[in-house]
Design an enzyme around this catalytic site. Structure first.
Site, short mmCIF file in Angstrom:
data_model
loop_
_atom_site.label_atom_id
_atom_site.label_comp_id
_atom_site.label_asym_id
_atom_site.label_seq_id
_atom_site.Cartn_x
_atom_site.Cartn_y
_atom_site.Cartn_z
N TYR A 36 0.83 -1.20 0.00
CA TYR A 36 0.00 0.00 0.00
C TYR A 36 0.87 1.26 0.00
CZ TYR A 36 -2.84 -3.84 1.62
OH TYR A 36 -3.42 -5.07 1.74
N TYR A 91 -11.48 -8.67 6.02
CA TYR A 91 -10.32 -8.60 5.14
C TYR A 91 -9.97 -10.01 4.68
CZ TYR A 91 -5.75 -8.05 3.12
OH TYR A 91 -4.70 -8.09 2.24
N ASP A 107 -12.04 -18.09 6.93
CA ASP A 107 -10.70 -17.60 6.59
C ASP A 107 -9.91 -17.47 7.90
OD1 ASP A 107 -8.45 -16.11 6.05
OD2 ASP A 107 -9.47 -14.62 4.80
N LYS A 149 -0.29 -17.41 6.50
CA LYS A 149 0.51 -16.64 7.45
C LYS A 149 1.40 -17.51 8.35
CE LYS A 149 -1.42 -12.14 7.18
NZ LYS A 149 -2.76 -11.84 6.67
#
Ligand SMILES: *Cc1c(COP(=O)(O)O)cnc(C)c1O
Length: 441
Positions: free
Chosen positions: A24, A156, A261, A290
């Protein structure tokens, strides 16, 4: 610490600013970077660009990943051993022991109905695959019209297009991509708070809203997708297990799949191995990533039930239509297996509780500070929410001066430390965050 072949930190940082996108980021106005010269245990060694090295505890665990810390001897050895055998082979027509053993282990530790594993390169891709599975599942059952996802606000799920379409429309900047993003069905965000009682009016109102949305859209929705218990990058926002139960029931009632998720929450972060265990419900499709490789390599997985696997496999395509080049990379599988074994070989739940208690007591004083809206802790995640946007540079520096690395976003200063942090290191983290906030935003 060795310096990289004589190139000064200042020069490297200058090249970085001209060349590289960061997450970002803007290339027109690059933001300050710190150069990592080494990392060991819970500490990063940073080059300040003027030739000085500073140490900092990584309170972010490299964004949820590095649960056992940097340069763990067991994980280093697992990688080296695999390098000595083979580093990669295609997964089409070929297979290998690291993939098989890791898949077996994941199936063993994941919720009971979960039986099959698809390995891919990143969390976003695992969500792509989860969505693809759900769509193919519905096609196989004769529901071609069920092409949308039902989710809640505040989520997210990654940055590629399908995951982005189920991220929160506002924080996910959907307005930038109007016309290019699939329009999904959004329900309200679950009411906040892990401990919210099941007879709470806000909870009941939320459950009723979701029930009517699910009923209204049932013929166009393939699956419900959420982050269980804790919404991560959407706002570090915990909600009650009762909400997950509602979603499981709605999925069953309307013939939708439930995709959980757990890319951020998996592997113990919220206090249970998978966050769905807090609710006592099982997903049809599960995404992990992750911390899967202990933060060593990029890998994720999409797991599913036998019903999903065989319905899709017998469907019109006759196959799950996905197959990344680096699928089940042997290095990643080997280090992931070592990381999972290392986690399970210890009393990880006691470690997470210990860290949780340290975060709760250490961050409690922050709640009294002016400009602080909320302090919350769930498992090994500690969050201070301010009354407005964080001054990212000032806050990062103020915390770093106290020997801790954080990466605040929006109105949040938060930490999800490596599980190997000592009580003293947790106190350093919470002290640094609290003092930096006390200095003013
Ligand atoms: C980080 C994250 C993703 C995306 O994973 P990447 O590896 O960054 O693509 C998806 N879902 C959740 C919940 C995440 O935290």
């Amino acid at each position: 610490m060795e310096m990289a072949a004589g190139v000064s930190g200042e020069t490297l940082l200058q090249r970085d600013a001209e060349l590289l996108w960061h997450p970002y980021s803007s290339l027109s106005e690059p933001s300050p970077m710190r150069l990592v010269r080494g990392a060991e245990g819970v500490r990063l060694r940073l080059d300040d660009g003027a030739g000085e090295t500073v140490e900092a505890i990584d309170a972010m665990a490299s964004w949820w990943c590095m649960i056992h810390g940097y340069r763990h001897p067991v994980l280093d050895a697992a990688l080296r051993d695999q390098v000595d055998q083979f580093s990669h082979v295609m997964f089409g027509g070929l297979t290998h022991e690291p993939a098989i053993r890791l898949a077996e282990r994941l199936v063993e530790i994941s919720p009971e109905p979960i039986q099959h594993v698809f390995f891919c390169d990143s969390g976003s891709v695992s969500v792509e695959v989860a969505i693809k599975l759900a769509l193919q599942y519905q096609v196989a059952r004769g529901h071609e019209g069920r092409t949308r996802m039902l989710t809640v606000r505040g989520g997210y799920h990654g940055d590629t297009f399908a995951p982005m379409s189920v991220c929160d429309p506002v924080s996910g900047m959907h307005s930038l991509f109007t016309g290019a993003l699939k329009e999904q069905v959004f329900g309200p965000q679950p009411p906040s708070g892990f401990d919210r009682p099941a007879d709470d009016p806000e909870f009941l109102a939320w459950a009723a809203a979701l029930a009517s949305i699910a009923a209204e859209h049932r013929d166009e929705v393939a699956a419900i997708i959420v982050e269980p218990i804790l919404q991560g990058a959407g706002g570090m926002y915990p909600y009650s297990p009762a909400c997950l139960k509602v979603l499981r029931d709605l999925a069953d009632e309307h013939g939708l799949l439930l995709i959980l998720d757990e890319i951020a929450t998996g592997f113990g972060r919220t206090g249970t191995l998978f966050a769905s265990e807090h609710a006592g419900i099982d997903p049809d499709i599960l995404c992990v990533g992750k911390a899967l490789t202990g933060g060593y390599l990029s890998m994720a997985a999409t797991l599913c039930t036998t019903d999903v696997a065989h319905t899709v496999s017998r469907g019109p395509g006759g196959a799950l239509m996905h197959g990344p080049t680096f699928m089940a990379n042997p290095l990643a599988c080997s280090v992931a297996l070592a990381s999972v074994e290392l986690l399970l070989s210890q009393d990880w739940s006691a470690e997470v509780s210990r860290i949780s208690a340290g975060l709760a007591s250490g961050l409690a004083p922050a709640a009294e500070l002016p400009g602080v809206k909320d302090v919350r802790v769930l498992g090994a995640v500690g969050v201070v929410q301010l009354g407005g946007p964080v001054d990212l540079q000032r806050m990062t520096e103020a915390v770093l001066r106290r020997g801790v690395w954080v990466r605040p976003f929006r109105d949040l200063v938060y930490t999800m430390p490596p599980y190997i942090c000592t009580d003293e290191e947790i106190a350093t983290i919470t002290g640094a965050i609290t003092e930096a906030i006390a200095e003013g935003n």
